[in-house]
Design a protein around this motif. Sequence first.
Motif, short mmCIF file in Angstrom:
data_model
loop_
_atom_site.label_atom_id
_atom_site.label_comp_id
_atom_site.label_asym_id
_atom_site.label_seq_id
_atom_site.Cartn_x
_atom_site.Cartn_y
_atom_site.Cartn_z
N TYR A 18 30.02 108.43 40.41
CA TYR A 18 28.56 108.38 40.57
C TYR A 18 28.06 109.78 40.28
O TYR A 18 28.54 110.74 40.87
CB TYR A 18 28.27 107.95 42.01
N LYS A 21 20.80 110.56 40.05
CA LYS A 21 19.95 109.58 40.75
C LYS A 21 18.71 109.26 39.93
O LYS A 21 18.02 110.17 39.49
CB LYS A 21 19.49 110.17 42.08
N SER A 139 23.95 109.24 51.94
CA SER A 139 24.67 109.89 50.85
C SER A 139 25.18 108.79 49.92
O SER A 139 25.70 107.77 50.39
CB SER A 139 25.85 110.68 51.41
C1 DP6 Z 1 31.19 113.75 42.37
O1 DP6 Z 1 27.54 111.11 47.46
O2 DP6 Z 1 27.94 113.57 47.86
O3 DP6 Z 1 31.79 112.82 44.46
O4 DP6 Z 1 24.17 111.06 47.11
O5 DP6 Z 1 23.51 113.44 46.89
O6 DP6 Z 1 24.76 112.68 48.93
P1 DP6 Z 1 24.51 112.49 47.44
O7 DP6 Z 1 25.85 112.85 46.69
P2 DP6 Z 1 27.37 112.50 47.02
O8 DP6 Z 1 27.95 112.67 45.53
C2 DP6 Z 1 29.22 112.29 45.18
C3 DP6 Z 1 29.49 112.71 43.79
C4 DP6 Z 1 30.93 112.63 43.37
C5 DP6 Z 1 31.25 111.32 42.67
C6 DP6 Z 1 31.41 110.09 43.53
O9 DP6 Z 1 31.79 110.17 44.70
O10 DP6 Z 1 31.16 109.01 42.98
#
Ligand code: DP6
Length: 324
Positions: A18, A21, A139
């Motif tokens: 992910y 956003k 998150s």
């Molecule tokens: C690189 O879930 O920490 O780990 O939504 O802003 O809280 P927020 O971000 P977060 O981002 C995770 C990004 C990643 C990829 C993933 O876990 O999919």
Amino acid sequence: MGQSITARAHTNIALIKYWGKQNPELIIPYNSSLSMTLDHFYTDTTVRFSTDLTADQISFNGAIADTKTSTQMSQFLDLIRKQAHLPLFAAVETINHVPNAAGLASSASGYAALAAAGSRAAGLELNDRDLSRLARRGSGSATRSIYGGFVEWQRGTNDLDSYAVPVQETVDWDIQMIAIVLNDRQKAIASRAGMANTVATSPYYPAWVETAQAAIPAMKAAIVKKDINLVGQLAEQSAMQMHATTLSAVPPFTYFEPETLQAIKVVQTLRQQGVSCYYTMDAGPNVKVICASQETPQILAALAPYFSPEQLLVAKPGPGVSYR
Ligand code: DP6
């Protein structure tokens, strides 16, 4: 005085990342993602709403949480209070069995556990989908930690249709991860800021969204086939494509540290020698190695000259949210 509820949620590592956003307030991602929940790293959170409190009381591993964390968690509790029509403050105790901010995604298990314990303590009986939607507001990666095994976060377009679904909850085949904890310094660039910069400035970002979406069905097929090599290859590609968006951001940045490349090099060399192992990385310098358990001793031996035993943590697929 309200009921005290304790929930446990395990962290997860994304195989298809992910990153970005489309709606930062509601945390609606641009692309779907797919993760594996881990057995060894989890958060236990206890929540109690009470008429005795004049403010939320939030502690982490026995100490009062810092202002930034408390504020974020209070804002999340506001969502629960609103949904439950409950005008009470809460006492929240969190015990993290995850190295904090070391790229092992403690926010994933943290907000999944808080969503579960908080909603129940407030008298809400949410199904898993609604729990996943609620965790998402804390998150993005927490959206997936409601479930065990392999989990897909379907990006959706709004608050109602952006949630996780299980892909394979019980993993009856041999896959695990070796987390190489390179350092547990706080991240220089939090994932939230990092992904926002990337979305706003990287000319590669649209290509990221397209390739990530296309990788989801491919990864699901690899999981169904229990094909560790294909799972590993696709995960490695997704991670490096994500990190390419940070290098192409303006100004450019990276989560790589010298030890990151050292770890990657060990994995690449092992692979040249015929060992099935693949790497992935999140918004931090740590490397996670995807492999089957039979290869683990050989991989640990190859890493031993560079990293101490305490830096090498082996995890297997873990369960979804539970209540204690
Ligand atoms: C690189 O879930 O920490 O780990 O939504 O802003 O809280 P927020 O971000 P977060 O981002 C995770 C990004 C990643 C990829 C993933 O876990 O999919």
